[in-house]
Design an enzyme around this catalytic site. Structure first.
Site, PDB file in Angstrom:
ATOM      1  N   GLU A 106      11.224  42.662 -22.848  1.00 32.54           N
ATOM      2  CA  GLU A 106      12.637  43.675 -22.726  1.00 32.54           C
ATOM      3  C   GLU A 106      13.709  42.769 -24.246  1.00 32.54           C
ATOM      4  O   GLU A 106      13.702  42.223 -24.978  1.00 32.54           O
ATOM      5  CB  GLU A 106      13.554  42.619 -21.696  1.00 32.54           C
ATOM      6  CG  GLU A 106      14.502  43.007 -21.742  1.00 32.54           C
ATOM      7  CD  GLU A 106      15.754  42.614 -20.554  1.00 32.54           C
ATOM      8  OE1 GLU A 106      16.906  43.354 -20.156  1.00 32.54           O
ATOM      9  OE2 GLU A 106      14.942  41.267 -19.964  1.00 32.54           O
ATOM     10  N   HIS A 159      10.844  33.044 -22.636  1.00 36.52           N
ATOM     11  CA  HIS A 159      11.964  33.780 -21.670  1.00 36.52           C
ATOM     12  C   HIS A 159      13.385  33.364 -22.270  1.00 36.52           C
ATOM     13  O   HIS A 159      13.486  32.619 -22.705  1.00 36.52           O
ATOM     14  CB  HIS A 159      12.657  33.551 -20.530  1.00 36.52           C
ATOM     15  CG  HIS A 159      13.233  33.900 -19.673  1.00 36.52           C
ATOM     16  ND1 HIS A 159      14.875  34.211 -20.397  1.00 36.52           N
ATOM     17  CD2 HIS A 159      13.501  35.196 -18.603  1.00 36.52           C
ATOM     18  CE1 HIS A 159      15.307  35.171 -19.377  1.00 36.52           C
ATOM     19  NE2 HIS A 159      14.601  36.060 -18.748  1.00 36.52           N
TER      20      HIS A 159
END
Length: 262
Positions: free
Chosen positions: A179, A109
């Site tokens: 993303e 992440h």
């Protein structure tokens, strides 16, 4: 390079609690989601898997409740060490996570890369540890550069996962959560056209490796009603954050990803 058809992919939707929930809210969330979930999943028009990623403290009680209710809800973990055991104070073993009932391990992440120095190399090692323990790596990817176009985005993202594919078994399942890093917290998210183009290209690159394992791709950005229908030509589902911290919003998103109810 393989010319065979890619493996069958089920749709997938999940939510990460990050560090937003205290223990009381964590319990309340499961109590709100679990009762309607079994009926909802079986009534969806498309086969769909659903997961939640709570904090480490909650994994064991969640696993026990899910098992006792015979629920299809799957569990994830927000991180893992790559080794099964050793002198790694403060780390969590992938072997222990697997024994606790974890199915997905999140890694890579942007927050962990920025705040804790996670690298492409460490992600690949963690993915290998997850696969070794029969869990599925959920790898967060996204380009840092804004305005570089689709090919630039694909190239940046591929660097983040190519070591993973080189290190894990050919038949291992992988989930990629895409993303753009530049869109995180931005006033305007990436366009649906950009997301679809990038994820389609990433899927083609993954398929070109000739892997027999399933590769599912999620969109991991800010969600809202109607988002999945704009992205489904590129992604298999959604990996949600704060939007789905409302149980009702999570259940509605599951319904949308699953193509509505029969």
């Amino acid at each position: 390079m393989s010319s065979s058809a890619p493996p069958t992919r089920r749709r997938l939707v999940g939510v990460s609690y990050k560090m937003y929930f205290d223990l009381a809210k964590t319990n309340d969330y499961l109590e709100a989601v679990l009762p309607p979930l079994s009926r909802l999943i079986t009534s969806l028009n498309q086969p769909t898997d659903v997961f939640v990623i709570p904090d480490f403290l909650t994994i064991l009680p969640y696993a026990q409740i899910i098992k006792s209710n015979n629920s299809p809800l799957l569990l994830g973990a927000q991180d893992s060490h790559h080794s099964d055991a050793g002198a790694f104070t403060g780390e969590v073993s992938p072997k222990n996570l697997a024994q606790a009932g974890v199915k997905f391990v999140e890694m890579g992440h942007a927050e962990r890369r920025k705040l804790f120095g996670e690298t492409d190399e460490s992600v690949a090692l963690k993915a290998e540890g997850a696969v070794r323990n029969n869990m599925i790596p959920l790898i967060c990817i996204g380009e840092v550069t804004k305005g570089g176009g689709v090919q630039k985005a694909v190239d940046e993202c591929w660097v983040q996962v190519e070591q993973v594919f080189a290190k894990i078994r050919e038949d291992a399942e992988v989930v990629l959560a895409y993303e753009p890093v530049w869109a995180i917290g931005a006033s305007e998210p990436a366009s649906a056209e950009h997301v679809v183009a990038v994820t389609q290209a990433l899927r083609q690159k993954a398929h070109s490796l000739g892997r027999s394992g399933v590769v599912r791709i999620l969109y991991g950005g800010s969600a809202g009603p109607g988002l999945f229908t704009k992205l489904e030509e590129g992604v298999d589902g959604l990996f949600l954050g704060r939007f789905a911290h409302d149980p009702k919003a999570f259940l509605e998103t599951i319904k949308e990803v699953g193509g509505g109810v029969k």
